[in-house]
Scaffold this motif. Structure first.
Motif, PDB file in Angstrom:
ATOM      1  N   ASN A  59       0.855  -1.192   0.000  1.00  0.00           N
ATOM      2  CA  ASN A  59       0.000   0.000   0.000  1.00  0.00           C
ATOM      3  C   ASN A  59       0.889   1.240   0.000  1.00  0.00           C
ATOM      4  N   PRO A  60       0.338   2.387  -0.366  1.00  0.00           N
ATOM      5  CA  PRO A  60       1.145   3.612  -0.372  1.00  0.00           C
ATOM      6  C   PRO A  60       1.584   4.072   1.017  1.00  0.00           C
ATOM      7  N   GLU A  61       0.793   3.738   2.040  1.00  0.00           N
ATOM      8  CA  GLU A  61       1.093   4.207   3.400  1.00  0.00           C
ATOM      9  C   GLU A  61       0.862   3.086   4.406  1.00  0.00           C
ATOM     10  N   GLY A  62       1.350   3.279   5.606  1.00  0.00           N
ATOM     11  CA  GLY A  62       1.097   2.342   6.700  1.00  0.00           C
ATOM     12  C   GLY A  62       2.043   1.148   6.685  1.00  0.00           C
ATOM     13  N   PHE A  90       1.856  -1.666   5.371  1.00  0.00           N
ATOM     14  CA  PHE A  90       1.984  -2.386   4.110  1.00  0.00           C
ATOM     15  C   PHE A  90       2.743  -1.566   3.059  1.00  0.00           C
ATOM     16  N   SER A  91       3.283  -0.420   3.460  1.00  0.00           N
ATOM     17  CA  SER A  91       4.089   0.380   2.530  1.00  0.00           C
ATOM     18  C   SER A  91       5.526  -0.132   2.552  1.00  0.00           C
ATOM     19  N   LEU A  92       6.201  -0.002   1.439  1.00  0.00           N
ATOM     20  CA  LEU A  92       7.601  -0.409   1.383  1.00  0.00           C
ATOM     21  C   LEU A  92       8.439   0.383   2.383  1.00  0.00           C
ATOM     22  N   GLU A  93       8.081   1.634   2.589  1.00  0.00           N
ATOM     23  CA  GLU A  93       8.823   2.490   3.513  1.00  0.00           C
ATOM     24  C   GLU A  93       8.723   2.013   4.968  1.00  0.00           C
ATOM     25  N   SER A  94       7.685   1.252   5.294  1.00  0.00           N
ATOM     26  CA  SER A  94       7.508   0.782   6.675  1.00  0.00           C
ATOM     27  C   SER A  94       8.595  -0.195   7.099  1.00  0.00           C
ATOM     28  N   GLY A  95       9.176  -0.883   6.131  1.00  0.00           N
ATOM     29  CA  GLY A  95      10.158  -1.926   6.440  1.00  0.00           C
ATOM     30  C   GLY A  95       9.542  -3.258   6.806  1.00  0.00           C
ATOM     31  N   TRP A  96       8.209  -3.356   6.800  1.00  0.00           N
ATOM     32  CA  TRP A  96       7.520  -4.592   7.195  1.00  0.00           C
ATOM     33  C   TRP A  96       7.065  -5.440   6.008  1.00  0.00           C
ATOM     34  N   VAL A  97       7.288  -4.987   4.794  1.00  0.00           N
ATOM     35  CA  VAL A  97       6.928  -5.780   3.604  1.00  0.00           C
ATOM     36  C   VAL A  97       8.100  -6.720   3.328  1.00  0.00           C
ATOM     37  N   THR A  99      14.309 -19.419  -0.775  1.00  0.00           N
ATOM     38  CA  THR A  99      14.627 -18.420  -1.787  1.00  0.00           C
ATOM     39  C   THR A  99      13.621 -18.592  -2.919  1.00  0.00           C
ATOM     40  N   PRO A 100      12.735 -17.617  -3.119  1.00  0.00           N
ATOM     41  CA  PRO A 100      11.723 -17.765  -4.171  1.00  0.00           C
ATOM     42  C   PRO A 100      12.343 -17.623  -5.561  1.00  0.00           C
ATOM     43  N   GLN A 101      11.694 -18.259  -6.535  1.00  0.00           N
ATOM     44  CA  GLN A 101      12.118 -18.098  -7.918  1.00  0.00           C
ATOM     45  C   GLN A 101      11.639 -16.758  -8.481  1.00  0.00           C
ATOM     46  N   LYS A 102      10.598 -16.209  -7.867  1.00  0.00           N
ATOM     47  CA  LYS A 102      10.032 -14.937  -8.323  1.00  0.00           C
ATOM     48  C   LYS A 102       9.414 -14.253  -7.114  1.00  0.00           C
ATOM     49  N   THR A 103       9.530 -12.934  -7.061  1.00  0.00           N
ATOM     50  CA  THR A 103       8.864 -12.122  -6.042  1.00  0.00           C
ATOM     51  C   THR A 103       8.112 -11.016  -6.759  1.00  0.00           C
ATOM     52  N   VAL A 104       6.847 -10.824  -6.367  1.00  0.00           N
ATOM     53  CA  VAL A 104       6.052  -9.745  -6.957  1.00  0.00           C
ATOM     54  C   VAL A 104       5.380  -8.945  -5.850  1.00  0.00           C
ATOM     55  N   HIS A 105       5.071  -7.703  -6.190  1.00  0.00           N
ATOM     56  CA  HIS A 105       4.292  -6.833  -5.312  1.00  0.00           C
ATOM     57  C   HIS A 105       2.941  -6.615  -5.963  1.00  0.00           C
ATOM     58  N   LYS A 106       1.899  -6.655  -5.148  1.00  0.00           N
ATOM     59  CA  LYS A 106       0.548  -6.401  -5.642  1.00  0.00           C
ATOM     60  C   LYS A 106      -0.060  -5.270  -4.825  1.00  0.00           C
ATOM     61  N   HIS A 107      -1.043  -4.617  -5.428  1.00  0.00           N
ATOM     62  CA  HIS A 107      -1.725  -3.502  -4.760  1.00  0.00           C
ATOM     63  C   HIS A 107      -3.220  -3.750  -4.655  1.00  0.00           C
ATOM     64  N   VAL A 108      -3.649  -4.925  -5.119  1.00  0.00           N
ATOM     65  CA  VAL A 108      -5.053  -5.333  -5.080  1.00  0.00           C
ATOM     66  C   VAL A 108      -5.123  -6.709  -4.430  1.00  0.00           C
ATOM     67  N   HIS A 109      -6.325  -7.252  -4.283  1.00  0.00           N
ATOM     68  CA  HIS A 109      -6.476  -8.519  -3.569  1.00  0.00           C
ATOM     69  C   HIS A 109      -5.994  -9.738  -4.339  1.00  0.00           C
ATOM     70  N   ASN A 110      -6.008  -9.711  -5.674  1.00  0.00           N
ATOM     71  CA  ASN A 110      -5.515 -10.877  -6.406  1.00  0.00           C
ATOM     72  C   ASN A 110      -4.048 -10.667  -6.776  1.00  0.00           C
ATOM     73  N   ALA A 111      -3.326 -11.765  -6.831  1.00  0.00           N
ATOM     74  CA  ALA A 111      -1.882 -11.706  -7.069  1.00  0.00           C
ATOM     75  C   ALA A 111      -1.511 -11.692  -8.544  1.00  0.00           C
TER      76      ALA A 111
END
Length: 184
Positions: free
Chosen positions: A54-57, A59-66, A75-87
């Motif tokens: 998310n942009p804030e809180g 779940f934001s990348l800036e929080s350090g908790w993602v 070690t994953p073969q792929k990592t993605v970020h999503k902003h909606v409920h489906n991946a």
């Protein structure tokens, strides 16, 4: 031939900082998800880590908790970020899966009835075979507007009810690993 991938959805430290966080179901979830990841790794099944951003809180990348929950060490073969409920649809994951020839998705992670269930429905609708591993998902009790409380067991049972034979095969860790062994 069916090629599979495990989607490890939203198993991130952000949840530990939400007011509804509780650890009642955490030990069983950790055990089941760890067994599933280990089993997939042993079978050379790609693991995709999906993180909600998310942009804030918290779940934001800036929080350090993602970041992955501390019990995860793969070690994953792929990592993605999503902003909606489906991946799948806005993260670029669908494109990557199709480029890799993956047609079967194994769903695990947080929360059972939200991002895991939504990803399952979308995946089925866009042509993937889906296996939903309920014991390798986790959720939290929820309060209905009428004041009734839905337990994690009730939520998981409802999710299984609405997904089974419509959107996914419902199974446990042993069941999906046996399914993968038979596909070889």
């Amino acid at each position: 031939m069916t090629k599979s991938a495990l989607l490890n959805i939203d198993v991130q430290r952000s949840f530990e900082h939400r007011p509804f966080w509780q650890e009642d179901d955490l030990p069983a979830f950790q055990h089941a998800l760890s067994r599933l990841i280990d089993g997939c790794q042993t079978r050379n099944i790609p693991i995709v880590d999906v993180f909600h951003v998310n942009p804030e809180g918290v779940f934001s990348l800036e929080s350090g908790w993602v970041t992955p929950m501390t019990f995860l060490s793969h070690t994953p073969q792929k990592t993605v970020h999503k902003h909606v409920h489906n991946a799948l649809l806005e993260s670029g994951l669908d494109t990557w899966l199709r480029e890799e020839g993956i047609t079967h998705l194994i769903i695990a992670g947080l929360r059972t009835e939200q991002c895991c269930e939504t990803t399952t429905r979308v995946a089925s609708d866009i042509g993937y075979k889906v296996t939903f591993v309920t014991e390798a998902t986790m959720t939290f009790p929820m309060a209905h507007a009428d004041g009734g409380i839905f337990s994690t067991t009730a939520i998981k049972r409802h999710t299984e009810l609405v997904l089974a034979d419509r959107f996914a095969t419902i199974t446990d860790v042993d069941g999906v690993l046996a399914e993968l062994d038979q596909a070889v």
